[in-house]
Design a protein around this motif. Structure first.
Motif, short mmCIF file in Angstrom:
data_model
loop_
_atom_site.label_atom_id
_atom_site.label_comp_id
_atom_site.label_asym_id
_atom_site.label_seq_id
_atom_site.Cartn_x
_atom_site.Cartn_y
_atom_site.Cartn_z
N THR A 110 0.81 -1.09 -0.06
CA THR A 110 0.00 -0.10 -0.06
C THR A 110 0.81 1.20 0.09
OG1 THR A 110 0.04 -0.25 2.40
CG2 THR A 110 -2.03 -0.88 1.25
N GLU A 139 0.65 5.90 -0.82
CA GLU A 139 0.02 7.01 -1.41
C GLU A 139 0.95 7.58 -2.86
OE1 GLU A 139 -1.15 9.97 1.18
OE2 GLU A 139 -1.85 8.49 2.71
N TYR A 172 -0.38 -2.21 -6.93
CA TYR A 172 -1.33 -2.45 -6.04
C TYR A 172 -1.80 -4.08 -6.06
CZ TYR A 172 -2.53 2.47 -6.98
OH TYR A 172 -2.45 3.78 -6.95
N ARG A 203 -5.28 3.82 7.07
CA ARG A 203 -6.36 4.10 6.18
C ARG A 203 -6.83 2.71 5.79
NH1 ARG A 203 -7.02 9.30 2.99
NH2 ARG A 203 -5.45 10.72 3.95
N ALA A 238 -9.69 5.90 1.68
CA ALA A 238 -8.66 4.75 1.99
C ALA A 238 -7.52 5.14 1.33
CB ALA A 238 -9.43 3.51 1.43
N LYS A 239 -7.37 6.24 0.72
CA LYS A 239 -6.06 6.57 -0.01
C LYS A 239 -4.79 5.87 0.69
CE LYS A 239 -3.72 10.20 -2.56
NZ LYS A 239 -3.71 11.57 -3.00
N GLY A 254 -4.07 2.89 1.45
CA GLY A 254 -4.63 1.73 2.29
C GLY A 254 -5.28 0.86 1.70
N CYS A 276 -9.75 -0.55 0.91
CA CYS A 276 -11.01 -0.60 1.14
C CYS A 276 -11.81 -1.67 0.91
CB CYS A 276 -11.31 0.66 -0.25
SG CYS A 276 -13.21 0.68 -0.32
N GLN A 332 -6.12 5.31 -5.27
CA GLN A 332 -4.97 4.90 -4.90
C GLN A 332 -5.33 3.87 -3.60
OE1 GLN A 332 -3.31 8.93 -5.32
NE2 GLN A 332 -1.38 7.68 -5.66
N THR A 333 -5.85 2.97 -3.77
CA THR A 333 -6.10 1.95 -2.84
C THR A 333 -6.18 0.45 -3.22
OG1 THR A 333 -7.68 1.50 -0.80
CG2 THR A 333 -8.69 2.03 -2.87
N ASN A 334 -5.83 -0.37 -2.19
CA ASN A 334 -6.21 -1.84 -2.63
C ASN A 334 -7.61 -2.30 -2.15
OD1 ASN A 334 -3.64 -2.35 -3.49
ND2 ASN A 334 -2.71 -2.79 -1.55
#
Length: 641
Positions: free
Chosen positions: A296, A298, A304, A330, A364-365, A367, A369, A416-418
């Motif tokens: 993870t 930013e 990802y 996040r 959740a950027k 981090g 989601c 930008q999240t998994n």
């Protein structure tokens, strides 16, 4: 004239001369003087260091911090005299035409200068500088206001109109409220606050980012409603420092397992989340979760690693994923009542303009989601999710007619999240007719669109169907039901949740480099698999994104091993995980891996770890032969075991 005011004016001149501010001021005046455009107001931005000014004159330093509007007037009079004395701007007539914006570089690190967005009462009556921080949860479109006037000029070509943007920010504590599970039982009040970004600060913020701001509180009247807000003076992106090391227990474990590049992560996965599932259960899933957690970031164009889990044990899997979320700052569990992706609404401050609202994916950027059961979403939501997984962006459409604009707008928001999700195989089998003629190893995932399944980096099937839950899992659930706070395993005390939090934050920040041997192994497998996994109608069933997923998995395994170099051993784990995922989607290939290739048997002692090492070395050798047979163009040395 008040002698104290006169003394402060002299100090202002000395400070501007010493700090280089006077030279910048003269340069700004020259731009105004050389311009052919006429100005009603001449605006100057002066950067000030409160500490340096306080050393020159404590009274002026105190004045700037606690009476910034009056302090600006002192700077205004000094600047006016300088302009007139040096004949810097010929068109300037009166001192009132000069607008001074003081920008402090920082504020004293004292509680009285910090404005908490979750504290009450909110002191908006003292018009002085405060420092605050929070996350941007809504952003309005940029509008115009008339600089230096109390009225709004309706002429869009007016040379005196400048940009203004309304932003909503909220305390970062809101993230704790959006986690599915948390050990933090404290209660707190959360309220969003309005920020006004003017002139050069417009578009300086990005929705979902964490910022530190310096500004002056104010109160805006909108009809009968009063809104507390902050006139922002400066904006700084907030980047918290991660831990400098891991706990002593993790260091000791790393030293014990140093004889093999595979053992440390195997033990990590084996003992992970012992607070919610017994050690030794769900090892493949737990390893995948750990890999996703450390992958993870930013940063733009980050790697990802999304997870889609096929399971019958939705309750246990949900608890495991909820627990894992909280290891990151996040980690967001998406509430079904809200939107996953950004939406548009009318600005509530009476401007009539559009405001883009944040959502679970944006919050959740950097981090995770977690969006729950994928089969519970409608077709349009699944199509949007597929688009985001492919591009890592989403587009917000703003109809101009509805929001007072002449033309429609499209705003692109970075995501930008998994993503984590699961599919309940029991309930999904009841909703549709299952396909026939499955290939060996293939699962029925026809309820979810094929392209969406491919969009997730890994498809995982947990090995314990609900009809035959293992005895340790049953005992764990029953004991936790009787005493939720009970510590059932010694390993839970040795490796606490806090230790894992620090471990994940440390590991994910490790810069890793892909060694040429690992890269060749990944490329060789990718090319060989594209040739093997083909059909006469659709061509290769291996998506183009598979290469990115392989590299992401290998990098994540290196990080989880606390290494800065991606080795062949990391590539082997990455390939086995992806091949297992591809087998669930499309059936077995010529590589023909085990149903559970990364953890083929239980890890109970050092002997079982040794057996696993031997097994993985055999897999490595088998993989090299597979590449040699189906991708002969790739040069890889095959060593005899």
């Amino acid at each position: 004239m008040d002698p104290e005011i006169q003394k402060m004016r002299e100090v202002v001149l000395v400070y501007l001369d010493r700090s280089g501010g006077l030279q910048k001021f003269v340069h700004d005046c020259k731009k105004y003087n050389d311009s052919k455009q006429s100005y009603a107001v001449y605006r100057f931005i002066i950067s000030i260091n409160p500490s340096d000014i306080a050393e020159l004159d404590a009274t002026l330093g105190n004045y700037i911090l606690h009476n910034p509007l009056q302090a600006a007037q002192i700077f205004q009079s000094v600047c006016f005299v300088a302009i007139k004395t040096l004949s810097l701007i010929e068109q300037l007539q009166t001192e009132a035409q000069i607008s001074i914006l003081l920008k402090p570089t920082h504020l004293p690190p004292l509680p009285s200068y910090v404005l908490s967005l979750s504290a009450y009462p909110f002191n908006y009556t003292s018009q002085r500088f405060y420092m605050s921080e929070g996350i941007v949860i809504a952003m309005g479109t940029v509008t115009k206001y008339t600089q230096g006037a109390r009225f709004l000029c309706t002429e869009e070509t007016c040379p005196f109109s400048e940009d203004k943007q309304i932003v909503e920010m909220i305390d970062a504590k809101i993230l704790n409220a959006l986690k599915g599970y948390s050990t933090d039982k404290s209660h707190f009040r959360i309220q969003a606050f309005t920020l006004f970004l003017r002139d050069e600060l417009a578009n300086k913020m990005t929705i979902g980012n964490h910022y530190r701001i310096i500004g002056i509180p104010a109160c805006v009247q909108n009809g009968l409603q009063a809104t507390a807000c902050i006139e922002v003076n400066s904006v700084q992106l907030y980047k918290p420092n991660g831990p400098s090391s891991v706990s002593d227990n993790f260091k000791y474990l790393l030293s014990l397992t140093s004889s093999s590049c595979w053992r440390f992560t195997a033990v990590l996965a084996n003992i992970f989340a012992s607070q919610v599932v017994p050690p030794g259960t769900y090892n493949t899933l737990k390893l995948a979760i750990l890999l996703s957690l450390v992958q993870t970031s930013e940063k733009e164009n980050a790697d990802y690693l999304d997870l889609l889990i096929m399971t019958s044990d939705t309750l246990v899997i949900d608890r495991l994923l909820n627990y894992s979320l909280c290891l990151l700052p996040r980690g967001i569990r998406h509430p079904p009542s809200s939107d996953i992706f950004p939406s548009v609404s009318k600005d509530k401050h009476g401007t009539g303009s559009a405001s883009i609202q944040a959502c679970s994916a944006v919050l959740a950027k950097g981090g995770i989601c977690y969006i729950g059961d994928l089969s519970s979403y409608k077709k349009d939501k699944l199509e949007l999710l597929q688009s985001v997984l492919e591009s890592r962006t989403t587009t917000v459409f703003i109809p101009g007619k509805k929001y007072g604009e002449e033309a429609d707008q499209q705003v692109t928001v970075s995501v930008q999240t998994n993503f984590w999700s699961f599919v309940d195989v029991d309930s999904s089998s009841k909703k549709h007719i299952q396909k026939e003629n499955f290939l060996i190893g293939q699962m029925d995932v026809s309820l979810i669109p094929v392209n969406l399944v491919d969009g997730f980096g890994l498809l995982i099937y947990n090995e314990l169907p609900s009809c035959r839950l293992s005895s340790p899992v049953v005992h764990h659930i029953l004991k936790k039901a009787i005493n939720p706070e009970a510590v059932l395993y010694k390993v839970s005390q040795q490796f606490r949740t806090q230790d894992y939090e620090e471990f994940i934050l440390f590991a994910r920040n490790l810069p890793v480099v892909l060694k040429s041997e690992a890269e060749s192994l990944i490329q060789g497998y990718y090319l060989a698999s594209r040739r093997v996994r083909r059909d006469s109608i659709h061509g290769s069933t291996l998506s183009a994104s598979a290469l990115k997923i392989l590299i992401s998995l290998a990098k994540a395994h290196a990080k989880l091993s606390l290494r800065k170099t991606v080795l062949e051993e990391d590539a082997v784990i990455a390939i086995l995980l992806l091949e297992s995922s591809l087998t669930l989607k499309h059936g077995t290939s010529a590589l023909c891996v085990e149903p559970n290739p990364v953890f083929p048997f239980d890890l109970s002692d050092e002997n079982s770890l040794q057996q696993r090492d031997i097994y993985l070395m055999q897999c490595h050798h088998q993989l090299l032969k597979f590449i040699a047979a189906y991708s002969p163009g790739i040069h890889i040395n095959i060593h005899e075991e």
